[in-house]
Structures are given as C-alpha cells and as structure tokens.
Scaffold this active site. Structure first.
Site, PDB file in Angstrom:
ATOM      1  N   CYS A   5      12.805   4.389  -0.228  1.00 23.53           N
ATOM      2  CA  CYS A   5      12.820   5.803  -0.628  1.00 23.53           C
ATOM      3  C   CYS A   5      13.596   6.602   0.413  1.00 23.53           C
ATOM      4  CB  CYS A   5      11.402   6.339  -0.800  1.00 23.53           C
ATOM      5  SG  CYS A   5      10.337   6.178   0.653  1.00 23.53           S
TER       6      CYS A   5
ATOM      7  N   ASP B 167       1.058  -9.011   8.561  1.00 23.53           N
ATOM      8  CA  ASP B 167       2.417  -8.566   8.856  1.00 23.53           C
ATOM      9  C   ASP B 167       3.370  -9.461   8.072  1.00 23.53           C
ATOM     10  OD1 ASP B 167       4.987  -8.172   9.964  1.00 23.53           O
ATOM     11  OD2 ASP B 167       4.141  -7.587  11.894  1.00 23.53           O
TER      12      ASP B 167
ATOM     13  N   ALA C 226       0.834  -1.204   0.000  1.00 26.24           N
ATOM     14  CA  ALA C 226       0.000   0.000   0.000  1.00 26.24           C
ATOM     15  C   ALA C 226       0.873   1.260   0.000  1.00 26.24           C
ATOM     16  CB  ALA C 226      -0.924  -0.011   1.210  1.00 26.24           C
TER      17      ALA C 226
ATOM     18  N   GLY D 145      -0.184   1.307  -3.173  1.00 22.58           N
ATOM     19  CA  GLY D 145      -0.518   0.495  -4.319  1.00 22.58           C
ATOM     20  C   GLY D 145       0.035   0.875  -5.670  1.00 22.58           C
ATOM     21  N   GLY D 146       0.865   1.886  -5.771  1.00 21.87           N
ATOM     22  CA  GLY D 146       1.388   2.273  -7.079  1.00 21.87           C
ATOM     23  C   GLY D 146       2.117   1.147  -7.776  1.00 21.87           C
ATOM     24  N   LYS D 147       2.939   0.416  -7.028  1.00 22.24           N
ATOM     25  CA  LYS D 147       3.702  -0.682  -7.638  1.00 22.24           C
ATOM     26  C   LYS D 147       2.800  -1.875  -7.945  1.00 22.24           C
ATOM     27  CE  LYS D 147       7.818   0.997  -5.324  1.00 22.24           C
ATOM     28  NZ  LYS D 147       7.106   2.148  -4.742  1.00 22.24           N
TER      29      LYS D 147
END
Length: 411
Positions: free
Chosen positions: A348, A279, A234, A236-238
C-alpha cells in the site's frame, strides 16, 4: 482548564508534536496523546484536527507566514497552535470566535497575542485553502508526473469501504446499507459512518477494507479447497477474503497484538484460518502452498487519505529500509509456492521502489492482471501490474494507493 473543546485541542497539539517531532504515526501517538479525554466525540475531534492540520500543513504554514513579520520556527508552539486553529476554522467549519476561545489557551504563559493577531488577520482577509493540498516538495518529487493528481485525491478523508463475506449478496447489502458498489463483494458508505451500529456487523456479514486493499486477494480467484499462505496477514482482511472464497488459509504474522484483532474478526465472521505467529524470514512450512499472497510491510504512503502523517514522516531512509525488507520477503514467498502455483505481491505504497522496482527484479513467469478482474475505471499497466492512487475513481470517492503484481511458478 474547564473550557468545552479545549481538552480535544490540547490532545491534538500532542498528536502533532508526536508526528512532526518524534516521527510517530497518528495511531502510535494516540495512546498517550488522547489519554484523559472523556468520550468518543472529543477523541474524534482531536484526531480530526490533527489529521487536517497534517493534510494541509504546507498550505497552513504559508498562510501563517503571510501574516507574520518574522517567520516562526517550524517547531515553535505558536505555529503548532495556529495550524490547529486554522484547521478548525477552514476545514472543520468551527466559527472563528470558538477557535479563539479554545485555541489561545494552548499557549498559556506564551505568546497568545501573537497567535490572536495572526489568526484575526487571516480571518479579516477571508483566506481560503486551495482545492487540493500542496504536497511537501520531497513527496512531490518522488511522485513525479502523478503528484498533482494524487494531491487532489488527498483533499478529503476517504469513504468507508466494506468487503462482503458473500459477494452474491452485493445488491442486497448495498440496498440495506444505502450504499453503492463498485464491484461484486464491495459496498461503499459515506465517511463518518459508525461501523458497529450498521446492520450486518454483529452477524459478520462484512468487514471494513479499502477497495484497493481488497484487490490482491481477489486476484487469486476461488480457492476450491486449495491451500494458500497469507504472509504478513494481520489485521486479517485478506485472510477473511481468502477463507470466504474457499481457500484453506494459513495466516502468518509476527505481531501478537495484530493477530488478536485477526482472531476477533475471524470469530465475528464465522470464517476459519490456521494462524501462525512467526517471522516470515525465519519460518518454514511443512509443505509448499498452491498460492502465496504477500501484502508486504511498507511505508504505507498509499494510505495518505486516512493517514496524512505519512506525508511528513516518510523519507528516503524509510523507503530504502522497507524496499530491502520487501525484497527479502519476496524471495522467501517464492520458495513457499509449489510448482504450478501462484504468487501475488502487493504494497500500500505510492513509492516506485516498493512497487514497480520490486516486480522488475522477479524472474518468474508473469501472470498479467486482466482489466476484467478490476473495478470499472482501473486499467492494468502494460506489464500486467496494477498501480492505484487516491486520484483514481475520484467521482466514486477514490481509493488507496496500491501496487499489485502476480506470477505463476513453472510446473
């Protein structure tokens, strides 16, 4: 107090306090700090004021200190109010008289004369900010030889990057949206663009995703019906990228709220993925995957262009905590890949402990990233890893800081 613009300044003051005193992110603080503001413009102004104050905090404090006989405590309310006043004048081009009218009421019952005097002195001097923000000293030391270049890349908020559902339509969408493309499947627009009003939003033709953030999924190539696990997936772009590239995607995340956002994006784009709320350190798949993408939780210092709070919230303690979590997740991710499969790791972050140090500890066979897989202007490291930072591709608008590595498991 019925002064136009004052409620937004008061909210910005609450945002600064939440970040600098309580260590919250701007996003975490927004829920409480922006309550009561009427309409989007006031909320946007509050975020912009707080963001620019945090981006240029070191330089704003130096200006304030240059105009006072006694140094104000770092947590003094007059200093906070002056930071916002100067950010409004020097970064948002608010006329000085409007800055005074909306800024001094922040100090109701307090030292208004002091703030008025300091601000007026600086206006009379005609002060300006440097071309690039001055980084806090601990940040400068961590980022080493690239610190000055990275700082230059942080001078402005980033443009808006879109990832296309159909990379073959890149030229068409770049023309329709009046944008530029830095690689297939990408369109870049000026910052401040209203996303929901753009052509293609309702049809799910694209989603918002920084160019650097789109690289890890690209490095897995076309799915051709194979199975991939998107760990810590989440918002969720990838997941969207992988589904659009023909992978059978299992998207795992522990946050119900973030999963809701991912589900909304899947519905809007018409793409499909199996979503698992769990998890990653406890979950076990029924069978290994052809590929695993681990975009691991991190300090997110690479997103400082849009989240300048990371310059002041993140220190060695947070970096160590995140690096330990990443190492544990990498060990788990490795076990989820079938023989002959591929593992991609990304963060990132601009911190070596969350990038290069993690990759150095992996004993799998490297799958070096090739220059042809990257946007023009980016070059892999000698080890075949990718390290981006906000100063790269600066003529085209820059990109977030990321670290990416890729390995193959033996057959």
């Amino acid at each position: 107090m019925d002064i136009p613009g004052y409620p937004a300044r008061k909210a910005a003051l609450r945002l600064l306090d939440a970040v600098l005193r309580r260590g919250e992110t701007l996003d975490q603080a927004a829920g409480g700090a922006l309550q009561g503001l009427r309409g989007g413009p006031d909320r946007a102004l509050a975020r912009a004021l707080a963001g620019e104050a945090l981006r240029w905090l070191t330089d704003l404090d130096a200006l304030i200190d240059s105009a006072t006989r006694q140094v104000l405590p770092v947590d003094a309310k007059p200093r906070a109010a002056l930071r916002l006043m100067l950010a409004g004048w020097l970064r948002l081009d608010t006329p000085p008289h409007a800055v005074i009218a909306t800024g001094l009421p922040l100090l109701a019952g307090g030292p208004r004369r002091l703030a008025h005097g300091v601000f007026s002195t600086l206006v009379k001097r005609g002060v300006r900010l440097p071309d690039a923000p001055t980084l806090p000293e601990p940040v400068r030391q961590r980022w080493g030889a690239r610190a000055d270049a990275i700082a230059a890349g942080l001078a402005n908020p980033p443009p808006l990057d879109l990832t296309l559902r159909d990379p073959a339509a890149t030229a068409d969408w770049a023309q329709r949206l009046d944008g530029m493309s830095l690689m297939p499947g990408h369109v870049r627009l000026p910052r401040g663009t209203a996303v929901e009003n753009l052509e293609g939003f309702e049809q799910g033709a694209w989603w918002v995703q920084d160019l650097a953030a789109s690289l890890p999924a690209r490095l897995l190539g076309p799915g051709e019906g194979r199975r991939v696990l998107d760990l810590c997936a989440a918002p969720g772009g990838k997941t969207l990228q992988l589904a659009a590239a023909g992978w059978q995607v299992t998207a795992l995340d522990a946050s119900a709220k973030r999963i809701e956002r991912m589900e909304a994006n899947l519905a809007r784009t018409g793409l499909a993925a199996k979503i698992v709320k769990a998890d990653a350190l406890d979950w076990l798949p029924s069978a290994p995957f052809d590929a695993v993408l681990l975009d691991a939780p991190c300090t997110a210092t690479g997103t400082a262009r849009r989240h300048p709070d990371v310059l002041h919230r993140i220190g060695q303690r947070q970096i160590v905590e995140m690096a330990d979590l990443q190492a544990a997740l990498l060990a788990r991710a490795r076990d989820f890949v079938k023989p002959g499969g591929t593992l991609v790791f990304a963060t990132c972050s601009l911190e070596r402990a969350e990038g290069e140090a993690q990759a150095e500890a992996v004993t799998l066979q490297p799958a070096p990233i090739a220059i042809a897989e990257l946007p023009a202007g980016l070059v892999p490291s000698p080890q075949g890893w990718v390290r981006t930072d906000p100063a790269m591709l600066d003529q085209a608008g820059g990109l977030d800081g990321f670290f990416i590595a890729r390995w193959h498991l033996p057959s």
